[in-house]
Design an enzyme around this catalytic site. Sequence first.
Site, PDB file in Angstrom:
ATOM      1  N   ASP A 457       0.874  -1.167   0.000  1.00 15.97           N
ATOM      2  CA  ASP A 457       0.000   0.000   0.000  1.00 15.97           C
ATOM      3  C   ASP A 457       0.916   1.222   0.000  1.00 15.97           C
ATOM      4  OD1 ASP A 457      -1.592   2.140   0.585  1.00 15.97           O
ATOM      5  OD2 ASP A 457      -2.574   1.238   2.336  1.00 15.97           O
ATOM      6  N   VAL A 458       0.917   1.963  -1.107  1.00 16.00           N
ATOM      7  CA  VAL A 458       1.896   3.051  -1.233  1.00 16.00           C
ATOM      8  C   VAL A 458       1.664   4.178  -0.223  1.00 16.00           C
ATOM      9  CG1 VAL A 458       2.555   2.652  -3.638  1.00 16.00           C
ATOM     10  CG2 VAL A 458       0.569   4.107  -3.119  1.00 16.00           C
ATOM     11  N   ASN A 484       3.611   5.694 -10.857  1.00 15.29           N
ATOM     12  CA  ASN A 484       2.435   5.479 -11.691  1.00 15.29           C
ATOM     13  C   ASN A 484       1.171   5.243 -10.872  1.00 15.29           C
ATOM     14  OD1 ASN A 484       0.812   4.394 -14.058  1.00 15.29           O
ATOM     15  ND2 ASN A 484       1.017   2.548 -12.799  1.00 15.29           N
ATOM     16  N   TYR A 551      -9.063  14.467  -8.330  1.00 14.99           N
ATOM     17  CA  TYR A 551      -8.071  13.867  -9.228  1.00 14.99           C
ATOM     18  C   TYR A 551      -7.223  14.955  -9.891  1.00 14.99           C
ATOM     19  CZ  TYR A 551      -6.072  11.161 -13.052  1.00 14.99           C
ATOM     20  OH  TYR A 551      -5.202  10.575 -13.933  1.00 14.99           O
TER      21      TYR A 551
END
Length: 654
Positions: A457-458, A484, A551
């Site tokens: 989990d980044v 990414n 976003y």
Amino acid sequence: MKNLWNDTDAAQYTTDLDLRVYTSRLLGQDPSLVLHGGGNTSVKITETNLLGDRLDILYVKGSGWDLETIEAAGFPPVKLDHLLRLAQLPTLSDPDMVNELRCNMLDAAAPTPSVEAILHAALPYKFVDHTHADAVVTITNTPEGRQRIADVYGDRVVVIAYVMPGFDLARVVAEQFAQQAHQGTIGMVLMNHGIFSFADTAKQSYNRMIDLVQMAEDYLAANNAWQLTDPAPLSNAAECRLDLAILRKDLSLAKGSAMILNQRNDPRARAFAASDGVKVLSQQGPATPDHVIRTKQRPMIGRDVASYGEAYQDYFAANASTEHRILDRAPRVILDKDLGLLTTGNNIKEANIIGDIYCHTVEIIQRATALSQWQALPDEDIFAVEYWVLEQAKLSKGSSAPAFNGEIALVTGAASGIGKACVDRLLSQGAAVVGLDINPVISDLYSRSDFLGIQCDVTDTNALKDALERTGRAYGGLDMLILNAGMFPAGRTIAELDDDLWNQVMQVNLNANLSLMREAHPLLKLAPNQGRVVIIGSKNVSAPGPGAAAYSASKAALNQLARVAALEWAADGIRINSVHPDAVFDTGLWTEEVLQARADHYAMSVHDYKTKNLLKTEISSADVAKLAVSMLGKLYAKTTGAQVPIDGGNDRVV
Ligand code: ZN
């Protein structure tokens, strides 16, 4: 020793050559007999050629083939009579020998026969098997090795004192074997090198090899030199990625190109590296001469690459003659009391081969020491093999190196879409690749040594640190980063946008990237060819859309982060560039239904919707990966802080 002969399997092999293939593979399957291209086998067959002439032919292992996977095509046919006549010559230069071997083959397309072809021809048996069995080289690499071999085998084997492989060895064997061999001879031991068995059938020759090596193992056991004490289990508690990256940079500079550095997870080798005896025991030649082309003549102890280079220079000067040119001065095997056994190579495959060889070497050294004293060949003999043109040729085969040879890349969001396409492209260009993804499929995305998939989990900074630590231990550092991973939540207007969703998008698309950049920075700074970062941005940065506030804002902030990084990291030689894709539909986000719904929304066909850009072209994940990976390469070597759209042309951006 395990005898792997199986009557049912063997029954599928009918011809002598097929049986030769079968038992060669049996030998190749046992790493205590042969490792990575070591050993060779042959069979002598009488055949009729196109003109109706009967010919005796030696089918011998061709260079470039590995016994474990060899096929009939890996055995070039050579005229036996000619080889026997060559064995009578007083001298034969290496180039002349190779020329003679190639000119006397019966298949123009076959690989070059083993440099031991003449030796195989000189042994008067149909099947001949040769290995570098650990147990045998353990016994021969002791001060009283010759006597011990006599104790083990009596007169069952012919014993030949060490002679460098190649024509001289073949000539000596041709001469001495005939004098010493008798009815009961079933094998031959080459001191400090290996063992041969032979017989009229493939099965008997193989059985004899197993029996002979078993006798050597029994002898070691009877002398309390077989069972080794169990080393303490490994503990990887202390972080070491930075130490590894510093060392990898020094090694790469000494080699003249980027190197992979692998920390071997082998408790015995780790304990050996930390032992008091390592300074003496490890500083002799290899267990069998042909290991030297992989391992160099001795490992480096500790991390002083410059001193190792000076010592290597001295070794070269002491043994070289005018025709020799020094190879690179970088070690291939490193023994460090804290880091354990480390191996280096132009790629992970090479580093792993060297690691396999050295793990066997450690056991051989320890058993020889338990038996009496480890005593390998002197430097001059090892040098002769290391600088033997025919051995050097083995390494240089396979022409130009791929673009990212010896380099390491990390890609986030690597399990699918653009991330996976980047992984594929990087692998195809020779990089070792670490893929992070929250989807557990990442762990098994590819089963190959140059790929490490880590479920992560980044947004968990500790998980990122752990992933970098694993990257360092597997490959030695980090050269390239592709950021990414991201999320694209369902459309929501600002009026409907709650704090939780906003924060979640910022966490994944922005904050996680800051954390990873910060943690990766010390490693990127140590990249031998300088660090490179590519950000997968978005068209939304310059052309945001309604309903995508979180976003668009997160990607715009990420864009600024990248620009500031370009300013701050230029002094460290790290380049950071962004790609801004749009309308990439072959990703997990876009199912057929979603696509249809969006197309309906604009009253378009799916095709028109997918190509609604100036060039009327479709953009795939692979297209984006191609651009992103190019930005990591030489083409963009003098570019940083750039932003390149990949969207088919957008009238709101142009
Ligand atoms: Zn050999």
